[in-house]
Structure formats: structure tokens, C-alpha cells
Design a protein around this motif. Structure first.
Motif, PDB file in Angstrom:
ATOM      1  N   GLN A   1      51.035  11.160  62.258  1.00  0.00           N
ATOM      2  CA  GLN A   1      50.415  10.465  61.134  1.00  0.00           C
ATOM      3  C   GLN A   1      51.021  10.981  59.835  1.00  0.00           C
ATOM      4  OE1 GLN A   1      46.195  10.876  61.003  1.00  0.00           O
ATOM      5  NE2 GLN A   1      45.975   9.751  59.076  1.00  0.00           N
ATOM      6  N   LEU A   2      51.477  10.049  59.022  1.00  0.00           N
ATOM      7  CA  LEU A   2      52.104  10.396  57.755  1.00  0.00           C
ATOM      8  C   LEU A   2      51.062  10.952  56.800  1.00  0.00           C
ATOM      9  CD1 LEU A   2      54.709   8.145  56.026  1.00  0.00           C
ATOM     10  CD2 LEU A   2      53.007   9.364  54.687  1.00  0.00           C
ATOM     11  N   GLN A   3      51.323  12.136  56.247  1.00  0.00           N
ATOM     12  CA  GLN A   3      50.378  12.757  55.326  1.00  0.00           C
ATOM     13  C   GLN A   3      51.124  13.411  54.169  1.00  0.00           C
ATOM     14  OE1 GLN A   3      47.865  15.731  57.132  1.00  0.00           O
ATOM     15  NE2 GLN A   3      46.396  15.722  55.443  1.00  0.00           N
ATOM     16  N   LEU A   4      50.551  13.259  52.986  1.00  0.00           N
ATOM     17  CA  LEU A   4      51.091  13.872  51.781  1.00  0.00           C
ATOM     18  C   LEU A   4      49.997  14.693  51.111  1.00  0.00           C
ATOM     19  CD1 LEU A   4      52.934  10.743  50.333  1.00  0.00           C
ATOM     20  CD2 LEU A   4      54.006  12.693  51.458  1.00  0.00           C
ATOM     21  N   VAL A   5      50.338  15.898  50.691  1.00  0.00           N
ATOM     22  CA  VAL A   5      49.374  16.769  50.036  1.00  0.00           C
ATOM     23  C   VAL A   5      49.988  17.321  48.762  1.00  0.00           C
ATOM     24  CG1 VAL A   5      47.964  18.839  50.228  1.00  0.00           C
ATOM     25  CG2 VAL A   5      48.310  17.382  52.235  1.00  0.00           C
ATOM     26  N   GLU A   6      49.336  17.034  47.626  1.00  0.00           N
ATOM     27  CA  GLU A   6      49.804  17.529  46.339  1.00  0.00           C
ATOM     28  C   GLU A   6      49.161  18.871  46.006  1.00  0.00           C
ATOM     29  OE1 GLU A   6      49.176  13.002  45.925  1.00  0.00           O
ATOM     30  OE2 GLU A   6      48.151  14.718  46.807  1.00  0.00           O
ATOM     31  N   SER A   7      49.877  19.682  45.254  1.00  0.00           N
ATOM     32  CA  SER A   7      49.344  20.951  44.768  1.00  0.00           C
ATOM     33  C   SER A   7      50.078  21.342  43.496  1.00  0.00           C
ATOM     34  CB  SER A   7      49.494  22.057  45.827  1.00  0.00           C
ATOM     35  OG  SER A   7      50.858  22.278  46.119  1.00  0.00           O
ATOM     36  N   GLY A   8      49.536  22.331  42.807  1.00  0.00           N
ATOM     37  CA  GLY A   8      50.206  22.863  41.626  1.00  0.00           C
ATOM     38  C   GLY A   8      49.608  22.444  40.304  1.00  0.00           C
ATOM     39  N   GLY A   9      48.604  21.590  40.341  1.00  0.00           N
ATOM     40  CA  GLY A   9      47.973  21.186  39.094  1.00  0.00           C
ATOM     41  C   GLY A   9      47.133  22.293  38.502  1.00  0.00           C
ATOM     42  N   GLY A  10      46.634  22.041  37.296  1.00  0.00           N
ATOM     43  CA  GLY A  10      45.792  23.036  36.644  1.00  0.00           C
ATOM     44  C   GLY A  10      45.656  22.755  35.169  1.00  0.00           C
ATOM     45  N   LEU A  11      45.129  23.744  34.469  1.00  0.00           N
ATOM     46  CA  LEU A  11      44.948  23.676  33.016  1.00  0.00           C
ATOM     47  C   LEU A  11      46.091  24.427  32.347  1.00  0.00           C
ATOM     48  CD1 LEU A  11      43.240  23.074  30.469  1.00  0.00           C
ATOM     49  CD2 LEU A  11      42.019  25.224  30.931  1.00  0.00           C
ATOM     50  N   VAL A  12      46.725  23.777  31.401  1.00  0.00           N
ATOM     51  CA  VAL A  12      47.849  24.390  30.700  1.00  0.00           C
ATOM     52  C   VAL A  12      47.771  24.029  29.224  1.00  0.00           C
ATOM     53  CG1 VAL A  12      49.386  22.435  31.179  1.00  0.00           C
ATOM     54  CG2 VAL A  12      50.364  24.703  30.770  1.00  0.00           C
ATOM     55  N   GLN A  13      48.244  24.909  28.376  1.00  0.00           N
ATOM     56  CA  GLN A  13      48.249  24.643  26.942  1.00  0.00           C
ATOM     57  C   GLN A  13      49.389  23.706  26.569  1.00  0.00           C
ATOM     58  OE1 GLN A  13      48.343  28.425  24.909  1.00  0.00           O
ATOM     59  NE2 GLN A  13      46.143  28.724  25.153  1.00  0.00           N
ATOM     60  N   PRO A  14      49.246  22.970  25.473  1.00  0.00           N
ATOM     61  CA  PRO A  14      50.357  22.137  25.000  1.00  0.00           C
ATOM     62  C   PRO A  14      51.638  22.948  24.847  1.00  0.00           C
ATOM     63  CG  PRO A  14      48.372  21.612  23.793  1.00  0.00           C
ATOM     64  CD  PRO A  14      48.046  22.820  24.627  1.00  0.00           C
ATOM     65  N   GLY A  15      52.736  22.368  25.311  1.00  0.00           N
ATOM     66  CA  GLY A  15      54.009  23.062  25.307  1.00  0.00           C
ATOM     67  C   GLY A  15      54.297  23.833  26.565  1.00  0.00           C
ATOM     68  N   GLY A  16      53.306  23.957  27.427  1.00  0.00           N
ATOM     69  CA  GLY A  16      53.458  24.717  28.652  1.00  0.00           C
ATOM     70  C   GLY A  16      54.119  23.931  29.767  1.00  0.00           C
ATOM     71  N   SER A  17      54.211  24.573  30.933  1.00  0.00           N
ATOM     72  CA  SER A  17      54.890  23.991  32.087  1.00  0.00           C
ATOM     73  C   SER A  17      54.038  24.125  33.344  1.00  0.00           C
ATOM     74  CB  SER A  17      56.236  24.697  32.326  1.00  0.00           C
ATOM     75  OG  SER A  17      57.107  24.545  31.244  1.00  0.00           O
ATOM     76  N   LEU A  18      54.269  23.208  34.261  1.00  0.00           N
ATOM     77  CA  LEU A  18      53.687  23.263  35.594  1.00  0.00           C
ATOM     78  C   LEU A  18      54.711  22.712  36.575  1.00  0.00           C
ATOM     79  CD1 LEU A  18      50.029  21.898  35.164  1.00  0.00           C
ATOM     80  CD2 LEU A  18      50.663  24.237  35.775  1.00  0.00           C
ATOM     81  N   ARG A  19      54.625  23.165  37.811  1.00  0.00           N
ATOM     82  CA  ARG A  19      55.430  22.576  38.866  1.00  0.00           C
ATOM     83  C   ARG A  19      54.501  22.060  39.958  1.00  0.00           C
ATOM     84  NH1 ARG A  19      60.022  24.999  43.000  1.00  0.00           N
ATOM     85  NH2 ARG A  19      58.170  25.936  43.955  1.00  0.00           N
ATOM     86  N   LEU A  20      54.550  20.764  40.166  1.00  0.00           N
ATOM     87  CA  LEU A  20      53.759  20.145  41.213  1.00  0.00           C
ATOM     88  C   LEU A  20      54.574  20.071  42.502  1.00  0.00           C
ATOM     89  CD1 LEU A  20      52.157  17.147  39.285  1.00  0.00           C
ATOM     90  CD2 LEU A  20      51.385  19.529  39.432  1.00  0.00           C
ATOM     91  N   SER A  21      53.871  20.167  43.613  1.00  0.00           N
ATOM     92  CA  SER A  21      54.504  20.045  44.924  1.00  0.00           C
ATOM     93  C   SER A  21      53.841  18.922  45.703  1.00  0.00           C
ATOM     94  CB  SER A  21      54.374  21.343  45.714  1.00  0.00           C
ATOM     95  OG  SER A  21      55.034  22.405  45.069  1.00  0.00           O
ATOM     96  N   CYS A  22      54.634  18.230  46.476  1.00  0.00           N
ATOM     97  CA  CYS A  22      54.151  17.178  47.371  1.00  0.00           C
ATOM     98  C   CYS A  22      54.670  17.527  48.761  1.00  0.00           C
ATOM     99  CB  CYS A  22      54.655  15.817  46.921  1.00  0.00           C
ATOM    100  SG  CYS A  22      54.288  14.457  48.055  1.00  0.00           S
ATOM    101  N   ALA A  23      53.787  18.039  49.592  1.00  0.00           N
ATOM    102  CA  ALA A  23      54.172  18.463  50.939  1.00  0.00           C
ATOM    103  C   ALA A  23      53.918  17.335  51.925  1.00  0.00           C
ATOM    104  CB  ALA A  23      53.379  19.701  51.340  1.00  0.00           C
ATOM    105  N   ALA A  24      54.936  17.027  52.699  1.00  0.00           N
ATOM    106  CA  ALA A  24      54.853  15.918  53.647  1.00  0.00           C
ATOM    107  C   ALA A  24      54.761  16.434  55.075  1.00  0.00           C
ATOM    108  CB  ALA A  24      56.079  15.029  53.509  1.00  0.00           C
ATOM    109  N   SER A  25      54.026  15.718  55.892  1.00  0.00           N
ATOM    110  CA  SER A  25      53.945  16.036  57.313  1.00  0.00           C
ATOM    111  C   SER A  25      53.772  14.754  58.100  1.00  0.00           C
ATOM    112  CB  SER A  25      52.787  16.997  57.597  1.00  0.00           C
ATOM    113  OG  SER A  25      51.558  16.415  57.238  1.00  0.00           O
ATOM    114  N   GLY A  26      54.175  14.813  59.376  1.00  0.00           N
ATOM    115  CA  GLY A  26      53.999  13.667  60.245  1.00  0.00           C
ATOM    116  C   GLY A  26      55.119  12.645  60.193  1.00  0.00           C
TER     117      GLY A  26
END
Length: 123
Positions: A1-26
Motif C-alpha cells: 500500500q502506497l503511503q507518504l508521511v511528512e515530517s519536519g514542520g514546526g514553529l520558526v521565526q521570520p527569516g528562519g529555515s526548515l527542512r521537510l521530509s516526505c518518507a515513502a513506503s509501499g
């Protein structure tokens, strides 16, 4: 079964950075294009970026060009979205989605979706 799971979000100040991940399985990630989308309260879902399967061609919404970078690691079955210079207008739930081989501008052509990860940009 095709599944996608996102992670890496959060609270960040203006000008900041985040890296999101999308992990796939199936499924074999290397046969699929992966798109990142976002949806803010009261707004329609919009495409942010997409990376195709084989050659890894990428595209970006005008609002994120030069600030966001999409990449994929097929060996880890993961697609990343590096987000820099974030501003409050980037606040939204970010979702990844898959479709065979090629990216599309049509949201409805993506048949498999993750649950999303919240990104909040605020001081």
C-alpha cells in the motif's frame, strides 16, 4: 500500500529555515514524481514544488523560487523540501503527494497524499 508521511514542520521565526521530509513506503519511489503542496486556513491548496521521477526535473511556485529547494534520495525513499528565508505568508499545512513519473500542475492528478505537517512562521 502506497503511503507518504511528512515530517519536519514546526514553529520558526521570520527569516528562519526548515527542512521537510516526505518518507515513502509501499512503492518504488524512483517511479514517481513527488509534489509538495500547502494549504493555509481559508485558502485553496496550492502547489509549492515538484520533482519528477527519473531525471529529477524540478519546478517551483513563483512565491518560493530562490528560497525553497526540493530534492530526492531514492535510496532512502525520501523527498525533501529545504525552506529558507521563511516569512509569515509561508504558514500552512504542507503535504506531499505522488503520481507516476511526471509532475503536473493539476492537484487532482496526484492520487496519493500524506497527512501533512504544520509550518508556522511567526515572531
Amino acid at each position: 500500500q502506497l503511503q507518504l508521511v511528512e515530517s519536519g514542520g514546526g514553529l520558526v521565526q521570520p527569516g528562519g529555515s526548515l527542512r521537510l521530509s516526505c518518507a515513502a513506503s509501499g512503492f518504488a519511489l524512483d517511479n514517481y514524481a513527488i509534489g509538495w503542496f500547502r494549504q493555509a486556513p481559508g485558502k485553496e491548496r496550492e502547489g509549492v514544488s515538484c520533482i519528477s521521477s527519473s531525471r529529477g526535473s524540478t519546478n517551483y511556485a513563483d512565491s518560493v523560487k530562490g528560497r525553497f529547494t526540493i530534492s530526492r534520495d531514492n535510496a532512502k525513499s525520501t523527498v525533501y523540501l529545504q525552506m529558507n528565508s521563511l516569512n509569515p505568508e509561508d504558514t500552512a499545512v504542507y503535504l506531499c503527494a505522488a503520481r507516476p513519473y511526471y509532475c503536473s500542475d493539476d492537484v487532482d492528478r496526484f492520487g496519493s497524499w500524506g497527512q501533512g505537517t504544520q509550518v508556522t512562521v511567526s515572531s
